[in-house]
Scaffold this motif. Structure first.
Motif, PDB file in Angstrom:
ATOM      1  N   ALA A 214       0.725  -1.234   0.129  1.00 26.97           N
ATOM      2  CA  ALA A 214      -0.039  -0.023   0.169  1.00 26.97           C
ATOM      3  C   ALA A 214       0.840   1.273  -0.012  1.00 26.97           C
ATOM      4  CB  ALA A 214      -0.946  -0.080   1.307  1.00 26.97           C
ATOM      5  N   HIS A 215       2.086   1.313   0.369  1.00 33.78           N
ATOM      6  CA  HIS A 215       3.050   2.305   0.619  1.00 33.78           C
ATOM      7  C   HIS A 215       4.046   2.423  -0.401  1.00 33.78           C
ATOM      8  CE1 HIS A 215       0.792   3.501   4.377  1.00 33.78           C
ATOM      9  NE2 HIS A 215       0.688   2.184   4.696  1.00 33.78           N
ATOM     10  N   LEU A 216       4.116   1.543  -1.053  1.00 27.80           N
ATOM     11  CA  LEU A 216       5.408   1.152  -1.997  1.00 27.80           C
ATOM     12  C   LEU A 216       5.303   2.270  -3.171  1.00 27.80           C
ATOM     13  CD1 LEU A 216       7.698  -0.605  -2.349  1.00 27.80           C
ATOM     14  CD2 LEU A 216       6.466  -1.789  -4.173  1.00 27.80           C
ATOM     15  N   PRO A 217       4.366   2.837  -3.779  1.00 28.86           N
ATOM     16  CA  PRO A 217       4.430   4.048  -4.598  1.00 28.86           C
ATOM     17  C   PRO A 217       4.837   5.363  -3.959  1.00 28.86           C
ATOM     18  CG  PRO A 217       2.376   2.733  -5.053  1.00 28.86           C
ATOM     19  CD  PRO A 217       3.040   2.330  -3.757  1.00 28.86           C
ATOM     20  N   ALA A 218       4.259   5.532  -2.711  1.00 28.84           N
ATOM     21  CA  ALA A 218       4.823   6.800  -2.303  1.00 28.84           C
ATOM     22  C   ALA A 218       5.997   6.677  -1.856  1.00 28.84           C
ATOM     23  CB  ALA A 218       3.785   7.076  -0.693  1.00 28.84           C
ATOM     24  N   VAL A 219       6.719   5.547  -1.246  1.00 30.18           N
ATOM     25  CA  VAL A 219       7.843   5.586  -0.703  1.00 30.18           C
ATOM     26  C   VAL A 219       9.063   5.564  -1.973  1.00 30.18           C
ATOM     27  CG1 VAL A 219       9.575   4.029   0.410  1.00 30.18           C
ATOM     28  CG2 VAL A 219       7.402   4.183   1.421  1.00 30.18           C
TER      29      VAL A 219
END
Length: 441
Positions: free
Chosen positions: A295-300
């Motif tokens: 869920a947080h891979l794109p933002a990171v």
């Protein structure tokens, strides 16, 4: 000149902050009482109290009940670059852990020769993709299996050390102004990140007031605690109940191979796991990693690209090579044995003074008696060529502590006992310079 629209307390606070950051008011300086400050600047006592509240919120001062307000240490971990002794002046540096292996330089020479002979240098000179090449990520993911982290390479991003990994993680999941839960004593690098990214750190048990928890369950820095399995399970349950994200720091976890499973293994859907090989190989090789839920891979990944794009190809290639040929495992064993020998020496020299550390850790915590401040003790030791970290660097206001963090990995092991005896004999006096005689306005 002060703006007509600028409250007077901000002008006074700004002047004191400049004096603290510039060194005119050194660590340990006792500032005027609230009433004295009010008289000096012609303001109400309430205004003076607000000045000190602003400085405390910025991590520049601390108020001690019955004692007054003191300037906090701004050097070392909490500043940009500490006012350090030159190498010729040092007896020992116990501020930073730089584990050494006598064979590391030869390993590096051999590895560089072999890489040059393989004819693949053009690939290493090319721009790497954000998070690193898939083969290098796969090698790191394989290494993490031994730490209980089972993650596909796509969810593992390579970074320029653990500090970079933590910065990217917190920057991606905590918006400016967000409240990040931490321990009352925490890793100073996170305090730097919070200041740069305008995050608020809170050593609080009110989980409904925070959105992210920064945790070090295996080898807490600076105290060396290892959280038990039952406590880890309870922490994960609380995080799920309050829908909190966990940023887990596994930088020193390789020193405790029998630790309980990391939080990432217990709650992979909400844990970002950060670490590095810098403590395993050499601190100058910035080979870090960050394990990220889907869920947080794109933002990171976007923030990683914005901050550094990716790890240099040569560093990643060296890390991959040494993971695959067993060098990292060999160095892990070496550093574990070395850390245990050093802790045995530390407990023998300081154990009766309340010294605390995990027996496998490369650092420890020495509490100080009430009559001497940690910054005074650190200054006394520096005058004798021994550098240590004062507790101000680790404390999260309004919490205060009084002790020294001792990083044991750097001094030659045959000199360590003598260094610790000097620390043991640090004069038990409280040096509390007053601000009033410094002409600071």
């Amino acid at each position: 000149m002060r703006s007509k629209n600028c409250p007077k307390y901000t002008t006074i606070a700004a002047g004191l902050a400049e004096a603290i950051r510039g060194g005119a008011l050194p660590a340990g300086t006792r500032l005027p009482t609230h009433r004295a400050l009010a008289r000096e600047h012609g303001v109400a006592v309430a205004t003076a109290s607000r000045v000190y509240a602003e400085l405390a919120a910025a991590g520049l001062v601390t108020g001690e009940t019955g004692r007054g307000t003191y300037v906090l240490d701004q050097s070392g971990h909490t500043g940009l670059e500490p006012r350090r002794l030159g190498r010729a002046e040092r007896v020992a540096d116990l501020t930073f852990n730089q584990p050494r292996a006598p064979f590391m330089a030869d390993l590096l020479r051999r590895a560089l020769r072999d890489l040059a002979g393989q004819g693949a240098l053009d690939d290493l000179l090319a721009q790497q993709p954000p998070g690193g090449r898939l083969a290098d990520r796969a090698a790191m993911a394989t290494y993490l299996l031994e730490r209980g982290v089972d993650v596909p390479p796509a969810n593992l991003l390579l970074t320029n050390g653990a500090q970079h990994a933590l910065d990217v993680a917190l920057g991606a999941v905590a918006a400016p102004g967000a409240l990040v839960g931490v321990d009352p004593l925490t890793y100073p690098g996170v305090k730097l990140i919070a200041e740069a990214r305008h995050l608020r750190l809170a050593a609080t048990r009110r989980l409904d007031r925070v959105s992210v928890l920064y945790v070090m369950p295996t080898l807490h820095n600076p105290l060396g605690h290892v959280l038990g399995l039952d406590d880890r399970i309870r922490l994960v349950a609380l995080a799920r109940r309050h829908d909190l994200l966990l940023v887990e720091d596994g930088t020193h976890a390789h020193l405790v191979p029998d630790a309980p499973p990391p939080l990432q293994a217990l709650a992979p859907e909400r844990t970002l796991y950060a670490g590095s090989l810098s403590k395993n190989l050499a601190t100058g090789l910035r080979a870090g990693y960050l394990v990220v839920p889907d869920a947080h891979l794109p933002a990171v990944t976007r923030l990683l690209r914005a901050s550094a794009w990716s790890t240099p190809g040569l560093t990643a290639a060296l890390a991959t090579r040494w993971i695959r040929d067993g060098t990292v495992a060999k160095l892990d064993d070496h550093h574990r044995a070395d850390a245990r020998r050093r802790q045995e020496i530390a407990f023998a020299e300081l154990g009766d003074l309340g010294y605390q550390a995990h027996p496998g850790s490369s650092f420890g915590w020495l509490p100080l008696p009430e009559e001497i401040r940690s910054d005074a003790a650190a200054a006394d030791l520096a005058a004798n060529g021994i550098l240590v970290s004062a507790s101000d660097a680790f404390a999260v206001p309004p919490f205060t502590a009084n002790g020294l963090r001792l990083a044991l990995a750097d001094p030659p092991i045959d000199e360590l006992a003598g260094v610790l005896r000097v620390i043991r004999a640090v004069p038990r006096r409280a040096t509390r310079p007053e601000a009033g005689n410094r002409g600071v306005r």
